[in-house]
Design a protein around this motif. Structure first.
Motif: not given
Length: 368
Positions: A355-361, A345-353, A299-305, A314-318
């Motif tokens: 406000d208690g949410g989660w970010r994948v970049h 050939g890229g990289r990935l980072e992820y972790g909590p933010v 039920d949490a909102p998800v923003e994809i950029t 190319l940058s991908v953020a969820v």
């Protein structure tokens, strides 16, 4: 018989006939030289020598199958016969090429010893030293040539084996990559099934239209999950084939497929056509991030950029907000995404933010 085997057999027969022809010529040449010069003493030795040379010619056909046995017989005969010189050298070459080096060394030493006996029993006009030098030179040249051919064949065999091993590893890597692709897709389908089935279970009093829509999603995702499962089984059973792979253009369809059960915002700002590999990787990152959001932030909102252009990449953020965790996770999905991004050939980072949410970049290069 295969075409390659036929060519090899024809070439082998041509070589055998050529070797036999040279052997016959050498026998005739030695016999003619002996008839035009001094005959050996006693006279009957010439007849024995000629007969031994004729009997040695058929042994040339045995140089591939029984080179050691034929070489030993010729070594013994070379103590008194000069017409077997060519068959003996051919057999020495075959032993060096085809048999263990210890066996070849024994044959080589025995042939030199037999040549020494011949030189003592049948001295030539050139003298003892010159005769020994000629015998040693011929033996060394033939043995050296045999060693060269032997090691060249070994190098070719090692290179061919290394090529086969690399092809097998490449096939296995492709098989594993396809299996991971379909595993991610299947996990995406099953998470949608679980979400909608759970909604139908916990809200039996929902409006009929909403229940019908959820049931339709369950039916559709079940069919798609069965299709994905059949593709996974096909990969495990059959050689690697060309299976359809997602592209950047399919990202909108992925989001629309998940929207009935999630609040998703999608912003795409991309200049130019995204390369196939980077686009496929971006699609999988978003797919896995949506699956994790459904599992751990219901039920949490998800923003994809998604942003990118050729000179930047190319940058991908969820980013998803906090929500109800509906099940434990293995963490393998994010680890797989890290590996996938690194392979691209890229990289990935992820972790909590905060406000208690989660970010994948992820950042991916603008390369094919």
């Amino acid at each position: 018989m295969s075409g390659e085997g036929t060519r090899r057999g024809a070439r082998g027969l041509t070589v055998d006939l050529g070797v036999l022809a040279v052997g016959v010529f050498a026998w005739l040449f030695i016999a003619g030289e002996r008839l035009s010069s001094e005959m050996p003493s006693p006279a009957w030795l010439f007849d024995v020598d000629m007969a031994t040379g004729l009997l040695a010619l058929p042994l040339l056909w045995m140089r591939r199958r029984w080179p050691t046995q034929a070489a030993v017989a010729l070594v013994v005969a070379s103590a008194y016969a000069e017409t077997i010189a060519f068959p003996l050298l051919v057999m020495l070459f075959s032993v060096v090429v085809r048999r263990p080096l210890r066996t070849a060394a024994w044959v080589y030493a025995g042939s030199l010893a037999s040549s020494a006996v011949y030189i003592v029993l049948r001295p030539e006009e050139m003298g003892l030293v010159a005769s020994i030098a000629l015998a040693v030179s011929l033996h060394a040249a033939v043995a050296g040539w045999g060693l060269f051919v032997r090691y060249r064949r070994q190098l070719e065999a090692r290179a061919a084996q290394a090529d086969r091993d690399e092809r097998e590893r490449a096939r296995q890597r492709a098989r594993d990559e396809l299996a991971r692709e379909l595993h991610d897709m299947l996990g995406h389908r099953l998470s949608l099934l679980s979400l909608h089935a759970g909604g139908m279970e916990y809200r039996p009093d929902a409006p009929a239209e909403e229940l019908a829509r959820a049931a339709g999603v369950v039916r559709e995702q079940s069919q798609l999950a069965m299709r994905d499962l059949r593709e996974i089984i096909a990969i495990l059973r059959a050689p690697i084939g060309e299976l359809p792979q997602p592209r950047m253009a399919d990202l909108q369809a992925l989001v629309e497929e998940a929207r009935p059960a999630m609040r998703i915002g999608l912003q795409v700002n991309v200049e130019g056509e995204v390369p196939e590999r980077s686009g496929r990787t971006a699609y999988r990152i978003v797919q896995e991030a949506l699956t994790n959001a459904r599992k751990h932030a219901e039920d949490a909102p998800v923003e994809i950029t998604v942003e990118g252009r050729p000179d930047v990449g190319l940058s991908v953020a969820v980013l998803n907000g906090p929500g109800r965790d509906t099940g434990p996770g293995s963490g393998h999905g994010l680890i797989g995404l890290e590996e996938r991004a690194a392979l691209a050939g890229g990289r990935l980072e992820y972790g909590p933010v905060a406000d208690g949410g989660w970010r994948v970049h992820s950042w991916l290069p603008w390369t094919a």
